[in-house]
Design a protein around this motif. Structure first.
Motif, PDB file in Angstrom:
ATOM      1  N   VAL A  20       0.841  -1.209   0.000  1.00 40.05           N
ATOM      2  CA  VAL A  20       0.000   0.000   0.000  1.00 40.05           C
ATOM      3  C   VAL A  20       0.870   1.252   0.000  1.00 40.05           C
ATOM      4  N   THR A  21       1.940   1.238   0.790  1.00 43.47           N
ATOM      5  CA  THR A  21       2.803   2.425   0.876  1.00 43.47           C
ATOM      6  C   THR A  21       3.560   2.685  -0.421  1.00 43.47           C
ATOM      7  N   THR A  22       3.739   1.650  -1.245  1.00 40.62           N
ATOM      8  CA  THR A  22       4.499   1.825  -2.483  1.00 40.62           C
ATOM      9  C   THR A  22       3.618   1.881  -3.723  1.00 40.62           C
ATOM     10  N   SER A  23       2.321   1.633  -3.583  1.00 35.96           N
ATOM     11  CA  SER A  23       1.433   1.582  -4.740  1.00 35.96           C
ATOM     12  C   SER A  23       0.931   2.976  -5.108  1.00 35.96           C
ATOM     13  N   THR A  24       0.691   3.183  -6.404  1.00 39.06           N
ATOM     14  CA  THR A  24       0.110   4.439  -6.895  1.00 39.06           C
ATOM     15  C   THR A  24      -1.175   4.197  -7.681  1.00 39.06           C
ATOM     16  N   HIS A  25      -1.662   2.965  -7.699  1.00 41.41           N
ATOM     17  CA  HIS A  25      -2.868   2.597  -8.445  1.00 41.41           C
ATOM     18  C   HIS A  25      -3.968   2.261  -7.449  1.00 41.41           C
ATOM     19  N   TRP A  26      -5.170   2.794  -7.681  1.00 38.75           N
ATOM     20  CA  TRP A  26      -6.239   2.617  -6.712  1.00 38.75           C
ATOM     21  C   TRP A  26      -6.668   1.166  -6.565  1.00 38.75           C
ATOM     22  N   ILE A  27      -6.710   0.412  -7.651  1.00 39.40           N
ATOM     23  CA  ILE A  27      -7.126  -0.990  -7.558  1.00 39.40           C
ATOM     24  C   ILE A  27      -6.114  -1.797  -6.738  1.00 39.40           C
ATOM     25  N   MET A  28      -4.836  -1.553  -6.992  1.00 35.98           N
ATOM     26  CA  MET A  28      -3.802  -2.231  -6.218  1.00 35.98           C
ATOM     27  C   MET A  28      -3.879  -1.843  -4.742  1.00 35.98           C
ATOM     28  N   LEU A 143      -0.965  10.587   3.095  1.00 32.55           N
ATOM     29  CA  LEU A 143       0.250  11.327   2.733  1.00 32.55           C
ATOM     30  C   LEU A 143       0.319  11.540   1.220  1.00 32.55           C
ATOM     31  N   THR A 144      -0.092  10.529   0.452  1.00 27.33           N
ATOM     32  CA  THR A 144      -0.094  10.663  -1.001  1.00 27.33           C
ATOM     33  C   THR A 144      -1.093  11.715  -1.466  1.00 27.33           C
ATOM     34  N   LEU A 145      -2.240  11.802  -0.776  1.00 24.64           N
ATOM     35  CA  LEU A 145      -3.300  12.746  -1.165  1.00 24.64           C
ATOM     36  C   LEU A 145      -3.261  14.041  -0.367  1.00 24.64           C
ATOM     37  N   SER A 146      -2.167  14.299   0.342  1.00 25.43           N
ATOM     38  CA  SER A 146      -2.131  15.422   1.280  1.00 25.43           C
ATOM     39  C   SER A 146      -2.364  16.769   0.600  1.00 25.43           C
ATOM     40  N   ASP A 147      -1.967  16.899  -0.664  1.00 26.11           N
ATOM     41  CA  ASP A 147      -2.152  18.181  -1.358  1.00 26.11           C
ATOM     42  C   ASP A 147      -3.542  18.326  -1.976  1.00 26.11           C
ATOM     43  N   LYS A 148      -4.387  17.295  -1.854  1.00 24.39           N
ATOM     44  CA  LYS A 148      -5.729  17.344  -2.448  1.00 24.39           C
ATOM     45  C   LYS A 148      -6.830  17.285  -1.405  1.00 24.39           C
ATOM     46  N   ILE A 190      -1.823  13.839  14.606  1.00 23.32           N
ATOM     47  CA  ILE A 190      -1.215  13.448  13.332  1.00 23.32           C
ATOM     48  C   ILE A 190      -1.930  14.116  12.164  1.00 23.32           C
ATOM     49  N   LEU A 191      -3.259  14.173  12.229  1.00 21.08           N
ATOM     50  CA  LEU A 191      -4.041  14.726  11.116  1.00 21.08           C
ATOM     51  C   LEU A 191      -3.952  16.236  11.015  1.00 21.08           C
ATOM     52  N   SER A 192      -3.634  16.907  12.108  1.00 22.38           N
ATOM     53  CA  SER A 192      -3.710  18.373  12.136  1.00 22.38           C
ATOM     54  C   SER A 192      -2.776  19.043  11.137  1.00 22.38           C
ATOM     55  N   THR A 193      -1.617  18.447  10.884  1.00 24.08           N
ATOM     56  CA  THR A 193      -0.657  19.065   9.955  1.00 24.08           C
ATOM     57  C   THR A 193      -0.463  18.230   8.683  1.00 24.08           C
ATOM     58  N   MET A 194      -1.410  17.351   8.375  1.00 24.59           N
ATOM     59  CA  MET A 194      -1.252  16.476   7.212  1.00 24.59           C
ATOM     60  C   MET A 194      -1.220  17.265   5.902  1.00 24.59           C
ATOM     61  N   THR A 195      -1.934  18.377   5.835  1.00 24.89           N
ATOM     62  CA  THR A 195      -1.980  19.141   4.590  1.00 24.89           C
ATOM     63  C   THR A 195      -0.910  20.231   4.529  1.00 24.89           C
ATOM     64  N   ILE A 196      -0.505  20.777   5.651  1.00 25.69           N
ATOM     65  CA  ILE A 196       0.452  21.888   5.631  1.00 25.69           C
ATOM     66  C   ILE A 196       1.886  21.424   5.873  1.00 25.69           C
ATOM     67  N   ALA A 197       2.073  20.305   6.571  1.00 23.17           N
ATOM     68  CA  ALA A 197       3.424  19.793   6.848  1.00 23.17           C
ATOM     69  C   ALA A 197       3.352  18.280   7.039  1.00 23.17           C
ATOM     70  N   PRO A 198       3.253  17.513   5.944  1.00 22.41           N
ATOM     71  CA  PRO A 198       3.146  16.056   6.077  1.00 22.41           C
ATOM     72  C   PRO A 198       4.339  15.423   6.789  1.00 22.41           C
ATOM     73  N   ASN A 199       5.521  16.032   6.677  1.00 27.25           N
ATOM     74  CA  ASN A 199       6.685  15.460   7.344  1.00 27.25           C
ATOM     75  C   ASN A 199       6.533  15.499   8.865  1.00 27.25           C
ATOM     76  N   ILE A 200       5.910  16.546   9.390  1.00 27.44           N
ATOM     77  CA  ILE A 200       5.672  16.610  10.833  1.00 27.44           C
ATOM     78  C   ILE A 200       4.643  15.558  11.251  1.00 27.44           C
ATOM     79  N   SER A 201       3.638  15.329  10.412  1.00 32.61           N
ATOM     80  CA  SER A 201       2.641  14.294  10.720  1.00 32.61           C
ATOM     81  C   SER A 201       3.284  12.917  10.776  1.00 32.61           C
ATOM     82  N   MET A 202       4.191  12.631   9.850  1.00 31.02           N
ATOM     83  CA  MET A 202       4.868  11.342   9.865  1.00 31.02           C
ATOM     84  C   MET A 202       5.793  11.219  11.077  1.00 31.02           C
TER      85      MET A 202
END
Length: 343
Positions: A20-28, A143-148, A190-202
């Protein structure tokens, strides 16, 4: 459970999460999430107890509903964009549905109701995997969708999670359920900074896992299933009780322990983005969780049972040897704050 099952099930859980962490396809991604859920259900139902069966049923239904929502939203986006790539998710309704489904998977408020009940119905080590490892796959998708993702939705859920996680743990006497409400509160941070600073969330997720793991290992080693059991730990092993106290204080976010690092960075980043009101609400509502943790530390280190226990073994199983990772993780979860300026 036979050795082949013990080999296959944890392997499936780990591989599906990594895919899941390495996939970029929704079906996968959806397929790996389903494999992860199906692999986790036998682990939950292993004790063959009615409560474990109930926990497995609740976990299966909740995760299946979330996965169905993700597949439906991904299909909706594919009909509009003709793309199954996760980075091509541009449909706002689809993005919102996926966000809500992932909130259900990580048990963020208001979709948190299943987590305390499931955690209470499983063994200590299975509860540890649900509260730590099982968050990695949904968080990687976020994290992949953090900018959307809609930032307002995440902030609302973050503040609700911190508040409900603190309120829910105030009156708990079961350690597993108490740690489940602690997980809900930390999910909000964790969720509070997911869109503005994903690295801090991780970083927050990493520190949470490093702090929660030794606590569960110590609870498992002493077979402590209630808060009252923690009170007898001091007479049996003062060293273990001291380590548990420090680790719980680190989880609460008190300086100069490691747990203060993510909260410090999160509040600092939110204020930089003019989110002063949200940061203030989060800081004030975290006092509820702080009271919950201080109650645990008071019972574990500042009280003694009415009668001194002179028996070599307690009425419940006592594992004499401590697993090697416990001390290492406890030290890591309490002494990493000086690394903050380098992050």
């Amino acid at each position: 459970m036979n050795p082949m099952s013990w080999l296959m099930i944890p392997t499936s859980i780990m591989l599906s999460t990594i895919l899941v962490t390495t996939s970029t396809h929704w079906i996968m991604t959806w397929t790996c999430l389903e494999i992860n859920t199906l692999s986790m259900v036998p682990m939950i139902a292993k004790p063959h107890h009615p409560r474990a069966t109930e926990a497995a049923t609740k976990y299966m239904l909740t995760q299946t509903l979330a996965s169905m929502t993700i597949l439906f939203a991904a299909t909706m986006n594919a009909l509009e964009t003709s793309q199954w790539e996760m980075t091509s998710t541009t449909n706002h309704l689809a993005t919102t549905l996926i966000t809500l489904a992932l909130m259900m998977k990580v048990a963020a408020a208001p979709f948190h109701f299943w987590l305390p009940e499931v955690t209470q119905g499983v063994t200590t080590m299975t509860g540890l995997s649900i509260l730590t490892w099982q968050k990695l796959a949904p968080m990687s998708i976020l994290l992949t969708l953090s900018d959307k993702i809609n930032q307002i939705i995440l902030l609302l859920m973050a503040m609700m999670s911190i508040t409900i996680g603190g309120l829910g743990g105030l009156n708990q006497t079961q350690t597993r359920k108490l740690m489940a409400f602690s997980s809900i509160a930390h999910t909000g941070w964790i969720l509070s900074t997911m869109t503005i600073a994903p690295n801090i969330s991780m970083l927050t997720l990493t520190v949470y896992i490093l702090s929660t793991t030794p606590i569960f290992l110590m609870l498992h080693s002493t077979s402590s299933s209630t808060v009252k059991d923690i009170g007898t730990m001091w007479t049996l092993s003062p060293q273990l009780a001291s380590i548990l106290t420090l680790t719980i204080l680190s989880l609460s976010g008190l300086p100069p322990l490691t747990g203060f690092m993510p909260k410090w960075l999160i509040l600092n980043k939110m204020i930089m983005f003019n989110m002063v009101t949200e940061a203030t609400i989060m800081a004030l509502t975290s006092v509820l969780s702080l009271y919950m943790y201080l109650r645990l530390t008071y019972i574990s280190s500042m009280t003694l049972p009415p009668n001194t226990n002179t028996m070599t073994t307690k009425w419940r199983t006592n594992h004499k040897t401590q697993p090697t990772p416990t001390s290492t993780l406890a030290i890591t979860s309490t002494l990493m704050l000086p690394m903050t300026p380098t992050l």
